[in-house]
Design an enzyme around this catalytic site. Structure first.
Site, PDB file in Angstrom:
ATOM      1  CD  GLU A 169       1.314   1.217  37.803  1.00  0.00           C
ATOM      2  OE1 GLU A 169       1.471   0.006  37.599  1.00  0.00           O
ATOM      3  OE2 GLU A 169       0.700   1.962  37.015  1.00  0.00           O
ATOM      4  NE  ARG A 475      -1.533   9.225  35.587  1.00  0.00           N
ATOM      5  CZ  ARG A 475      -1.447   7.902  35.704  1.00  0.00           C
ATOM      6  NH1 ARG A 475      -2.160   7.116  34.918  1.00  0.00           N
ATOM      7  NH2 ARG A 475      -0.640   7.366  36.609  1.00  0.00           N
TER       8      ARG A 475
HETATM    9  P1  ADP Z   1      -2.382   0.342  36.636  1.00  0.00           P
HETATM   10  O1  ADP Z   1      -1.157  -0.427  36.279  1.00  0.00           O
HETATM   11  O2  ADP Z   1      -3.628  -0.282  36.132  1.00  0.00           O
HETATM   12  O3  ADP Z   1      -2.260   1.796  36.315  1.00  0.00           O
HETATM   13  P2  ADP Z   1      -2.159   1.205  39.408  1.00  0.00           P
HETATM   14  O4  ADP Z   1      -1.474   0.449  40.485  1.00  0.00           O
HETATM   15  O5  ADP Z   1      -1.469   2.409  38.926  1.00  0.00           O
HETATM   16  O6  ADP Z   1      -2.486   0.193  38.225  1.00  0.00           O
HETATM   17  O7  ADP Z   1      -3.595   1.601  39.928  1.00  0.00           O
HETATM   18  C1  ADP Z   1      -4.494   2.352  39.139  1.00  0.00           C
HETATM   19  C2  ADP Z   1      -4.969   3.578  39.901  1.00  0.00           C
HETATM   20  O8  ADP Z   1      -5.540   3.198  41.141  1.00  0.00           O
HETATM   21  C3  ADP Z   1      -3.869   4.551  40.251  1.00  0.00           C
HETATM   22  O9  ADP Z   1      -3.630   5.448  39.190  1.00  0.00           O
HETATM   23  C4  ADP Z   1      -4.424   5.239  41.474  1.00  0.00           C
HETATM   24  O10 ADP Z   1      -5.326   6.277  41.103  1.00  0.00           O
HETATM   25  C5  ADP Z   1      -5.225   4.136  42.150  1.00  0.00           C
HETATM   26  N1  ADP Z   1      -4.381   3.476  43.168  1.00  0.00           N
HETATM   27  C6  ADP Z   1      -3.536   2.445  42.967  1.00  0.00           C
HETATM   28  N2  ADP Z   1      -2.920   2.079  44.098  1.00  0.00           N
HETATM   29  C7  ADP Z   1      -3.389   2.894  45.060  1.00  0.00           C
HETATM   30  C8  ADP Z   1      -3.139   3.022  46.471  1.00  0.00           C
HETATM   31  N3  ADP Z   1      -2.281   2.216  47.094  1.00  0.00           N
HETATM   32  N4  ADP Z   1      -3.806   3.991  47.150  1.00  0.00           N
HETATM   33  C9  ADP Z   1      -4.676   4.795  46.515  1.00  0.00           C
HETATM   34  N5  ADP Z   1      -4.965   4.725  45.208  1.00  0.00           N
HETATM   35  C10 ADP Z   1      -4.332   3.792  44.473  1.00  0.00           C
HETATM   36 MG    MG Z   2       0.648   0.339  35.495  1.00  0.00          MG
HETATM   37 MG    MG Z   3      -0.925   3.129  37.117  1.00  0.00          MG
END
Ligand code: ADP
Ligand code: MG
Ligand code: MG
Length: 499
Positions: A169, A475
């Site tokens: 993201e 992380r």
């Molecule tokens: P936020 O904005 O809450 O941080 P994220 O999209 O970063 O949302 O998702 C939170 C966590 O979920 C990420 O830090 C990662 O560890 C896991 N995650 C998110 N998207 C994926 C994905 N496509 N595949 C594997 N793990 C994911």
């Molecule tokens: Mg985020």
């Molecule tokens: Mg995130």
């Protein structure tokens, strides 16, 4: 000399500490013990280093640790040694930062695109709807932001199946850990300078990380563009923030290196103490605000009453520089991430074909839930997907069995319930064995990692003052955990060792 005899070959020691890929070898019991002793010594040394260098967070166990600075501090959770990361992917991730910065700025100027893309989400998601209301109000009055500051963090994982760097993201609001991540690199360098020989690891392979000073510099440059020597920077914060020292590192750099004063205010305080003068000047607590830097406001929990929403609108209406503006904030939503991944959308915003190709290369599969076929596939194979609502801060995504149940339930519900979410291809990084230190306790577990690259963008009308990558956040989390937030308690801070 006896010590050296007892130690296993250096490579074996290194791989045991660093990675599950390499064979561990059949180390003699004595060597195991020796290794355990080195690890214990390093863990203690590291914890002390954290305490004396400000690599700290508020301790959950102390109720006042989120509100009173200097009370109830504990070392931030960290990985004992840096995680191996291929230099080629590191270079790729860094090169993407200025392109994403540019993209955010271009997309932010297309108000119709933001409103249209999020129109179905708004039907079912109150929070997004409120943000869009503010955005629509600004569109109505043709509000223009001449000076635009973005402090972003683009997060990636290495997908083991395809051996590629894929974006998780892009954060455009409250990108956290510029302060503490710089310190973790420093901690790891210090540890390797002392123990690197025995471990077969060279501290020079840990890239310098200037995230804290570079973010502070970007903020100070925005302050300079605002051009009012008596104005302050206002950091908008949550009433309780155990990650306050990450923020104070920036505040400290701003003061010490740039002579700029920062005030910290909650949204409720901004509402109570703030006003916008007829000429657009934002005044809070009697002080003119040059830059509003949001470290709150990204979650519905940050708006417990109408007062907080009034504060957000007030700041947006002012002529202060907003980091982020409501437009930048919306560009960072997961729905927009998914829309930008559709064919021919990037081309609307960027001209350079190479840049577009670079961005597309790091996009994972992203789908809107009006795609019935993909919903069907996700119900059949939920482990290959992540279901994401329009939320930030970790702990909101849905995986596996819950994902299937949720999709089935939402499908049955009448109306637009599915529009609150997007589906994303699940990325599978390779797991490795890591020593993690949390609350003074060191333990070993299988982990996976997520690399964030900070980026800063500053623009004044036609002049791009700054467009750079600004260091990194690694992380690392136990591989059995789905979510990755450090503040949310899922992950530890880490740095990288280039391979
Ligand atoms: P936020 O904005 O809450 O941080 P994220 O999209 O970063 O949302 O998702 C939170 C966590 O979920 C990420 O830090 C990662 O560890 C896991 N995650 C998110 N998207 C994926 C994905 N496509 N595949 C594997 N793990 C994911
Ligand atoms: Mg985020
Ligand atoms: Mg995130």
């Amino acid at each position: 000399a006896a010590r050296h005899v007892a130690l296993p070959p250096r490579r074996a020691v290194a791989s045991r500490a660093m990675s599950a890929e390499a064979p561990l070898g059949v180390a003699p019991a004595a060597a195991e013990e020796e290794m355990a002793a080195v690890v214990d010594e390093m863990a203690e040394e590291a914890a002390v280093w954290c305490a004396v260098h400000g690599l700290v967070v508020g301790d959950r166990a102390e109720p006042r640790s989120g509100t009173i600075p200097g009370v109830g501090l504990v070392h931030a959770p960290f990985a004992l040694l840096p995680t191996r990361f291929p230099a080629s992917f590191w270079k790729q991730a860094r090169e993407l930062a200025p392109i994403f910065n540019d993209l955010v700025d271009r997309v932010s100027l297309d108000g119709e695109f933001l409103q249209d893309s999020l129109s179905r989400t708004r039907q079912v998601d109150d929070f997004t709807s409120r943000l869009l209301d503010i955005h629509a109000k600004m569109m109505e009055v043709n509000k223009e932001e001449d000076i635009r500051l973005g402090l972003h963090r683009s997060d990636y994982m290495l997908d083991s199946g395809t051996n590629s760097l894929l974006q998780i993201e892009l954060n455009t609001i409250s990108s956290s850990f510029p302060g503490l991540s710089s310190l973790v690199s420093e901690l790891h360098r210090t540890l390797l300078n002392r123990h690197g020989k025995v471990l077969g690891l060279d501290s020079k392979r840990i890239p310098q990380n200037w995230a804290a000073t570079q973010f502070a510099e970007a903020l100070s440059m925005a302050w300079t563009e605002f051009n009012n020597k008596s104005a302050v920077i206002m950091m908008v914060v949550q009433p309780e923030e155990r990650n306050m020292y990450d923020q104070y590192w920036l505040i400290n750099h701003l003061k010490e290196s740039h002579g700029v004063k920062t005030i910290r205010k909650t949204l409720a305080q901004v509402e109570a103490e703030g006003q916008v003068l007829p000429d657009g000047t934002l005044v809070v607590d009697g002080q003119t605000v040059s830059v509003v830097y949001f470290r709150a406001g990204y979650s519905p929990n940050d708006y417990p009453s109408e007062a907080e929403w009034r504060a957000r609108l007030l700041m947006e209406q002012s002529s202060a520089i907003k980091c982020p503006s409501i437009s930048y904030h919306l560009v960072g939503t997961k729905k927009i991430q998914q829309e930008l991944a559709k064919p021919n959308i990037l081309e609307r915003f960027l001209n350079n074909k190479e840049d577009i190709a670079k961005l597309r290369k790091c996009f994972a599969g992203l789908w809107s839930l009006d795609n019935e076929e993909i919903v069907k596939t996700a119900i059949e194979k939920p482990d290959l997907f992540v279901l994401k609502p329009q939320r930030e801060g970790g702990g909101n995504n849905i995986y596996g069995y819950d994902l299937r149940e949720t999709l089935v339930r939402l499908q049955k519900e009448q109306g637009e319930a599915l529009a609150a979410y997007i589906l994303m291809q699940r990325i599978f990084p390779r797991a490795s064995l890591t020593h993690l230190v949390q609350g003074g306790v060191c333990f070993e577990d299988l982990t996976i990692s997520e690399l964030g690259i900070f980026g800063a963008y500053l623009r004044n009308k036609d002049k791009v003052v700054l467009n750079n990558q600004c260091g990194y956040l690694m992380r690392t989390k136990v591989s059995s955990s789905n979510e990755g937030g450090v503040a949310a308690g899922f992950a530890v801070l880490d740095s990288i060792l280039l391979t």
